[in-house]
Design a protein around this motif. Structure first.
Motif, PDB file in Angstrom:
ATOM      1  N   ARG A   1       0.816  -1.222   0.000  1.00  0.00           N
ATOM      2  CA  ARG A   1       0.000   0.000   0.000  1.00  0.00           C
ATOM      3  C   ARG A   1       0.849   1.271   0.000  1.00  0.00           C
ATOM      4  O   ARG A   1       0.324   2.355  -0.258  1.00  0.00           O
ATOM      5  CB  ARG A   1      -0.957   0.009   1.190  1.00  0.00           C
ATOM      6  CG  ARG A   1      -0.323  -0.016   2.563  1.00  0.00           C
ATOM      7  CD  ARG A   1      -1.403   0.002   3.638  1.00  0.00           C
ATOM      8  NE  ARG A   1      -0.904  -0.238   4.984  1.00  0.00           N
ATOM      9  CZ  ARG A   1      -0.420   0.701   5.786  1.00  0.00           C
ATOM     10  NH1 ARG A   1      -0.358   1.955   5.362  1.00  0.00           N
ATOM     11  NH2 ARG A   1       0.004   0.401   6.994  1.00  0.00           N
ATOM     12  N   SER A   2       2.145   1.146   0.256  1.00  0.00           N
ATOM     13  CA  SER A   2       2.998   2.333   0.243  1.00  0.00           C
ATOM     14  C   SER A   2       3.276   2.823  -1.175  1.00  0.00           C
ATOM     15  O   SER A   2       3.683   3.979  -1.375  1.00  0.00           O
ATOM     16  CB  SER A   2       4.327   2.056   0.949  1.00  0.00           C
ATOM     17  OG  SER A   2       5.127   1.148   0.201  1.00  0.00           O
ATOM     18  N   SER A   3       3.055   1.944  -2.164  1.00  0.00           N
ATOM     19  CA  SER A   3       3.360   2.323  -3.547  1.00  0.00           C
ATOM     20  C   SER A   3       2.249   1.987  -4.532  1.00  0.00           C
ATOM     21  O   SER A   3       2.439   2.121  -5.737  1.00  0.00           O
ATOM     22  CB  SER A   3       4.653   1.613  -3.994  1.00  0.00           C
ATOM     23  OG  SER A   3       4.506   0.204  -3.897  1.00  0.00           O
ATOM     24  N   THR A   4       1.096   1.562  -4.025  1.00  0.00           N
ATOM     25  CA  THR A   4       0.014   1.101  -4.897  1.00  0.00           C
ATOM     26  C   THR A   4      -1.316   1.668  -4.432  1.00  0.00           C
ATOM     27  O   THR A   4      -1.555   1.792  -3.229  1.00  0.00           O
ATOM     28  CB  THR A   4      -0.059  -0.444  -4.892  1.00  0.00           C
ATOM     29  OG1 THR A   4       1.218  -0.988  -5.228  1.00  0.00           O
ATOM     30  CG2 THR A   4      -1.094  -0.953  -5.881  1.00  0.00           C
ATOM     31  N   ASP A   5      -2.183   1.991  -5.377  1.00  0.00           N
ATOM     32  CA  ASP A   5      -3.558   2.370  -5.069  1.00  0.00           C
ATOM     33  C   ASP A   5      -4.312   1.095  -4.691  1.00  0.00           C
ATOM     34  O   ASP A   5      -4.618   0.260  -5.557  1.00  0.00           O
ATOM     35  CB  ASP A   5      -4.202   3.046  -6.280  1.00  0.00           C
ATOM     36  CG  ASP A   5      -5.607   3.561  -5.998  1.00  0.00           C
ATOM     37  OD1 ASP A   5      -6.404   2.827  -5.374  1.00  0.00           O
ATOM     38  OD2 ASP A   5      -5.919   4.695  -6.399  1.00  0.00           O
ATOM     39  N   VAL A   6      -4.591   0.927  -3.417  1.00  0.00           N
ATOM     40  CA  VAL A   6      -5.164  -0.316  -2.917  1.00  0.00           C
ATOM     41  C   VAL A   6      -6.528  -0.597  -3.536  1.00  0.00           C
ATOM     42  O   VAL A   6      -6.818  -1.729  -3.960  1.00  0.00           O
ATOM     43  CB  VAL A   6      -5.271  -0.278  -1.376  1.00  0.00           C
ATOM     44  CG1 VAL A   6      -6.088  -1.466  -0.863  1.00  0.00           C
ATOM     45  CG2 VAL A   6      -3.889  -0.287  -0.743  1.00  0.00           C
ATOM     46  N   ILE A   7      -7.378   0.395  -3.594  1.00  0.00           N
ATOM     47  CA  ILE A   7      -8.739   0.190  -4.108  1.00  0.00           C
ATOM     48  C   ILE A   7      -8.696  -0.295  -5.554  1.00  0.00           C
ATOM     49  O   ILE A   7      -9.342  -1.293  -5.911  1.00  0.00           O
ATOM     50  CB  ILE A   7      -9.552   1.490  -3.995  1.00  0.00           C
ATOM     51  CG1 ILE A   7      -9.687   1.901  -2.531  1.00  0.00           C
ATOM     52  CG2 ILE A   7     -10.931   1.318  -4.634  1.00  0.00           C
ATOM     53  CD1 ILE A   7     -10.270   3.282  -2.333  1.00  0.00           C
TER      54      ILE A   7
END
Length: 327
Positions: A194-200
């Motif tokens: 989640r530090s580098s990715t759009d989770v949704i």
């Protein structure tokens, strides 16, 4: 005996100190155990801070999950427990970070002979939480999509393994690349940093727009908000805790229009209301471990390292489960 004690409330490294104290005496329907392995939990951090649901009087010994050998039984306790290895949740203020602790006899679970103490110590609270959450509360089914937030911690890694064992498609969410590398070895279908990715967007893409049938949510705050966006039709968001420190305020109108459920889990209530279910769950966990379908991700350390171990938990730096031993 030697015990770690909290004499004032605050951060673990500041308020924990060792002391020589008398051995606790088991009361009615209790047993005393010689502690061989004690697992660290975020609940112990909250106990030190005075923010856990149980608030024992000062001074007290934390430690909510252990394995040990019964050396004395109290009135009304089965004498068959004497000298048996058991796991259980200690009776505060006599927690597990000491040479001896107290357990309720009815919730002391005998460890199979082929399981070592360290593994057994990590198979109680840490695994009962996701077992009861996924199977009892969320009714997880084979083939469903399970998202686990905080997937690199002790309970998170247990949830990933139990989801895989149940035949779910498991998506693990972690907070950095180091944790992603650790979780990939646990059988998750996908891992999201989640530090580098759009989770949704990532969950929607992985599931071809379906979303998550079940979210095992232990972080709170932004993680919960995201879960409410990627939850599927008739999905279930299972609230385990709020490791971020931010308790979300669920929008009931949102749950209403999207047809999803928000479920809570305080697993120890089952000890009072349905103890037979807890015993069946613990037996199943032992069987899964013996069959090598689950294996706790454990780091061992001497009990002298307790303040450091709890500080790592408090700072979200721990991977898997830390189990302290007296050796």
């Amino acid at each position: 005996m030697r015990a770690w004690q909290v004499t004032e409330l605050g951060e673990p490294a500041q308020v924990l100190a060792t002391a020589e104290v008398p051995k606790p005496e088991p009361g009615p329907r209790q047993v005393r155990v010689r502690v061989t392995a004690a697992a660290c939990n975020f609940a112990d951090v909250l106990l030190c801070r005075g923010k856990y649901q149980a608030k024992p009087e000062l001074p007290f010994t934390p430690g909510v999950e252990l394995c040990g050998a019964v050396d004395e039984v109290g009135p009304g306790s089965s004498p068959e427990l004497l000298h048996r290895r058991v796991v259980g949740r200690p009776v505060l203020p006599h927690g597990g970070f000491a040479e001896y602790a107290l357990l309720e006899a009815h919730s002391s679970f005998v460890v199979p002979p082929d399981l070592d103490d360290i593994t057994a110590a990590a198979l109680h609270l840490t695994y009962l939480t996701p077992w009861l959450g996924l199977h009892r509360r969320a009714q997880l089914q084979p083939g469903e999509v399970l998202v686990v937030t905080g997937a690199a911690g002790g309970v998170g890694t247990a949830a990933v393994q139990l989801g895989v064992a149940a035949g779910a498609q498991v998506i693990a969410i972690v907070s950095d690349a180091r944790k992603a590398a650790t979780v990939r070895g646990l059988g998750a279908t996908n891992v999201i940093d989640r530090s580098s990715t759009d989770v949704i967007e990532a969950v929607r893409e992985i599931t071809d727009g379906h979303g998550a049938d079940v979210v095992f949510e232990s972080v709170g705050g932004e993680a919960y908000r995201q879960a409410s966006k990627y939850i599927a039709f008739e999905g279930r968001i299972l609230l385990i805790g709020f490791a971020s420190g931010t308790i979300p305020q669920p929008r009931l109108d949102h749950a209403f229009v999207k047809n999803y459920s928000v479920l809570g889990l305080h697993w120890s209530l089952y000890l009072d209301h349905q103890p037979e279910l807890v015993r069946a769950a613990q037996d199943d966990l032992f069987e899964l471990a013996l069959a090598k379908r689950i294996k706790p991700l454990v780091r061992t350390a001497p009990v002298d390292d307790l303040p450091q171990a709890l500080e790592e938990l408090a700072g979200n730096r721990a991977l898997g489960k830390t189990v302290l031993t007296s050796g």
